[in-house]
Design a protein around this motif. Structure first.
Motif, PDB file in Angstrom:
ATOM      1  N   PRO A 254      -1.395   9.325  10.035  1.00 10.32           N
ATOM      2  CA  PRO A 254      -2.749   8.914  10.422  1.00 10.32           C
ATOM      3  C   PRO A 254      -3.817   9.976  10.182  1.00 10.32           C
ATOM      4  O   PRO A 254      -5.002   9.685  10.322  1.00 10.32           O
ATOM      5  CB  PRO A 254      -2.602   8.636  11.920  1.00 10.32           C
ATOM      6  CG  PRO A 254      -1.573   9.602  12.376  1.00 10.32           C
ATOM      7  CD  PRO A 254      -0.606   9.721  11.212  1.00 10.32           C
ATOM      8  N   GLU A 255      -3.424  11.205   9.829  1.00 10.25           N
ATOM      9  CA  GLU A 255      -4.433  12.234   9.586  1.00 10.25           C
ATOM     10  C   GLU A 255      -5.216  11.955   8.306  1.00 10.25           C
ATOM     11  O   GLU A 255      -6.403  12.229   8.228  1.00 10.25           O
ATOM     12  CB  GLU A 255      -3.796  13.630   9.505  1.00 10.25           C
ATOM     13  CG  GLU A 255      -3.276  14.136  10.830  1.00 10.25           C
ATOM     14  CD  GLU A 255      -1.896  13.592  11.174  1.00 10.25           C
ATOM     15  OE1 GLU A 255      -1.216  13.031  10.286  1.00 10.25           O
ATOM     16  OE2 GLU A 255      -1.496  13.713  12.343  1.00 10.25           O
ATOM     17  N   GLY A 256      -4.549  11.432   7.293  1.00  6.87           N
ATOM     18  CA  GLY A 256      -5.208  11.097   6.037  1.00  6.87           C
ATOM     19  C   GLY A 256      -5.936   9.769   6.135  1.00  6.87           C
ATOM     20  O   GLY A 256      -5.853   9.065   7.138  1.00  6.87           O
ATOM     21  N   ASN A 257      -6.632   9.421   5.066  1.00  7.28           N
ATOM     22  CA  ASN A 257      -7.430   8.188   5.102  1.00  7.28           C
ATOM     23  C   ASN A 257      -7.303   7.357   3.829  1.00  7.28           C
ATOM     24  O   ASN A 257      -8.182   6.569   3.524  1.00  7.28           O
ATOM     25  CB  ASN A 257      -8.904   8.528   5.346  1.00  7.28           C
ATOM     26  CG  ASN A 257      -9.495   9.387   4.254  1.00  7.28           C
ATOM     27  OD1 ASN A 257      -8.832   9.728   3.281  1.00  7.28           O
ATOM     28  ND2 ASN A 257     -10.753   9.749   4.416  1.00  7.28           N
ATOM     29  N   LYS A 258      -6.208   7.542   3.099  1.00  5.61           N
ATOM     30  CA  LYS A 258      -6.049   6.766   1.872  1.00  5.61           C
ATOM     31  C   LYS A 258      -4.578   6.615   1.525  1.00  5.61           C
ATOM     32  O   LYS A 258      -3.711   7.207   2.167  1.00  5.61           O
ATOM     33  CB  LYS A 258      -6.827   7.391   0.722  1.00  5.61           C
ATOM     34  CG  LYS A 258      -6.395   8.809   0.385  1.00  5.61           C
ATOM     35  CD  LYS A 258      -7.357   9.498  -0.546  1.00  5.61           C
ATOM     36  CE  LYS A 258      -7.086   9.180  -1.978  1.00  5.61           C
ATOM     37  NZ  LYS A 258      -7.905   9.894  -2.922  1.00  5.61           N
ATOM     38  N   TYR A 259      -4.327   5.835   0.506  1.00  4.49           N
ATOM     39  CA  TYR A 259      -2.986   5.594  -0.012  1.00  4.49           C
ATOM     40  C   TYR A 259      -2.877   6.202  -1.406  1.00  4.49           C
ATOM     41  O   TYR A 259      -3.881   6.502  -2.041  1.00  4.49           O
ATOM     42  CB  TYR A 259      -2.707   4.087  -0.091  1.00  4.49           C
ATOM     43  CG  TYR A 259      -2.738   3.415   1.260  1.00  4.49           C
ATOM     44  CD1 TYR A 259      -1.628   3.479   2.092  1.00  4.49           C
ATOM     45  CD2 TYR A 259      -3.861   2.731   1.696  1.00  4.49           C
ATOM     46  CE1 TYR A 259      -1.640   2.868   3.343  1.00  4.49           C
ATOM     47  CE2 TYR A 259      -3.878   2.118   2.935  1.00  4.49           C
ATOM     48  CZ  TYR A 259      -2.768   2.198   3.751  1.00  4.49           C
ATOM     49  OH  TYR A 259      -2.783   1.600   4.989  1.00  4.49           O
TER      50      TYR A 259
ATOM     51  N   MET B  89       0.866  -1.171   0.000  1.00  7.14           N
ATOM     52  CA  MET B  89       0.000   0.000   0.000  1.00  7.14           C
ATOM     53  C   MET B  89       0.904   1.222   0.000  1.00  7.14           C
ATOM     54  O   MET B  89       1.659   1.438   0.946  1.00  7.14           O
ATOM     55  CB  MET B  89      -0.924  -0.040   1.203  1.00  7.14           C
ATOM     56  CG  MET B  89      -1.851  -1.258   1.137  1.00  7.14           C
ATOM     57  SD  MET B  89      -2.732  -1.612   2.654  1.00  7.14           S
ATOM     58  CE  MET B  89      -1.415  -2.230   3.684  1.00  7.14           C
ATOM     59  N   LEU B  90       0.878   1.983  -1.078  1.00  4.81           N
ATOM     60  CA  LEU B  90       1.794   3.102  -1.262  1.00  4.81           C
ATOM     61  C   LEU B  90       1.441   4.253  -0.321  1.00  4.81           C
ATOM     62  O   LEU B  90       0.415   4.921  -0.497  1.00  4.81           O
ATOM     63  CB  LEU B  90       1.748   3.602  -2.699  1.00  4.81           C
ATOM     64  CG  LEU B  90       2.233   2.615  -3.755  1.00  4.81           C
ATOM     65  CD1 LEU B  90       1.840   3.081  -5.144  1.00  4.81           C
ATOM     66  CD2 LEU B  90       3.733   2.444  -3.636  1.00  4.81           C
ATOM     67  N   PRO B  91       2.291   4.514   0.662  1.00  2.00           N
ATOM     68  CA  PRO B  91       1.979   5.578   1.611  1.00  2.00           C
ATOM     69  C   PRO B  91       2.167   6.958   0.988  1.00  2.00           C
ATOM     70  O   PRO B  91       2.921   7.130   0.037  1.00  2.00           O
ATOM     71  CB  PRO B  91       2.988   5.343   2.740  1.00  2.00           C
ATOM     72  CG  PRO B  91       4.154   4.694   2.061  1.00  2.00           C
ATOM     73  CD  PRO B  91       3.558   3.855   0.950  1.00  2.00           C
ATOM     74  N   ILE B  92       1.481   7.919   1.538  1.00  2.00           N
ATOM     75  CA  ILE B  92       1.655   9.312   1.149  1.00  2.00           C
ATOM     76  C   ILE B  92       2.794   9.852   2.004  1.00  2.00           C
ATOM     77  O   ILE B  92       2.679   9.889   3.232  1.00  2.00           O
ATOM     78  CB  ILE B  92       0.345  10.100   1.368  1.00  2.00           C
ATOM     79  CG1 ILE B  92      -0.748   9.544   0.448  1.00  2.00           C
ATOM     80  CG2 ILE B  92       0.562  11.593   1.145  1.00  2.00           C
ATOM     81  CD1 ILE B  92      -2.138  10.023   0.754  1.00  2.00           C
ATOM     82  N   PRO B  93       3.921  10.247   1.392  1.00  2.00           N
ATOM     83  CA  PRO B  93       5.084  10.625   2.190  1.00  2.00           C
ATOM     84  C   PRO B  93       4.961  11.965   2.919  1.00  2.00           C
ATOM     85  O   PRO B  93       5.567  12.168   3.966  1.00  2.00           O
ATOM     86  CB  PRO B  93       6.222  10.666   1.175  1.00  2.00           C
ATOM     87  CG  PRO B  93       5.559  10.859  -0.144  1.00  2.00           C
ATOM     88  CD  PRO B  93       4.201  10.241  -0.039  1.00  2.00           C
TER      89      PRO B  93
END
Length: 141
Positions: A103-108, A62-66
């Motif tokens: 953890p603030e975001g909700n997607k990859y 799952m590609l994280p948002i850096p």
């Protein structure tokens, strides 16, 4: 025994159980060409599909948002898809979209799927495919 007999009765604690969420279910494949979700529903309906999971190692990255910002582009997708063992590179975030890391975001940003004979090879393929991606995120103004 509790004084209140109702406290000994069963209580519903989960009513929204689900299988693997989003695209991650694609990491599991079955010999009859059905998805994990179709298999779960068939079993819930009491249908026996008499199928087994394909016996190869599989994985999903799952590609994280850096960092937070506006996604400009994700380059190297074709190069990542050419890594031996990689089945699919799915970029689900779109250029111009505001992105927020967990953890603030909700997607990859997306997902990389790979298969192979051994788990170690699958992990290596996922890491190499991820290494080939170039993620461009502009700061928020």
């Amino acid at each position: 025994m509790p004084a209140d007999a109702t406290s000994a009765r069963p209580h519903v604690i989960e009513i929204a159980a689900r299988s693997i969420g989003g695209l991650c279910g694609r990491a599991l494949r079955f010999g009859v060409g059905i998805s994990l979700e179709e298999l779960v529903i068939a079993h819930a309906l009491g249908r026996d599909l008499a199928c087994t999971r394909i016996a190869e190692a599989s994985g999903v990255f799952m590609l994280p948002i850096p960092r937070a910002g506006v996604l400009r582009s994700v380059g190297g997708v074709d190069e990542a898809a050419r890594v031996a063992g990689v089945r699919e590179v799915a970029i689900t975030a779109r250029a111009g979209e505001e992105v927020v890391p967990l953890p603030e975001g909700n997607k990859y940003l997306g997902f990389i799927f790979a298969t192979g004979d051994h788990p170690e090879g699958v992990v290596a393929a996922l890491r190499e495919a991820n290494r080939r991606l170039q993620i461009s995120i502009a700061p928020l103004l």
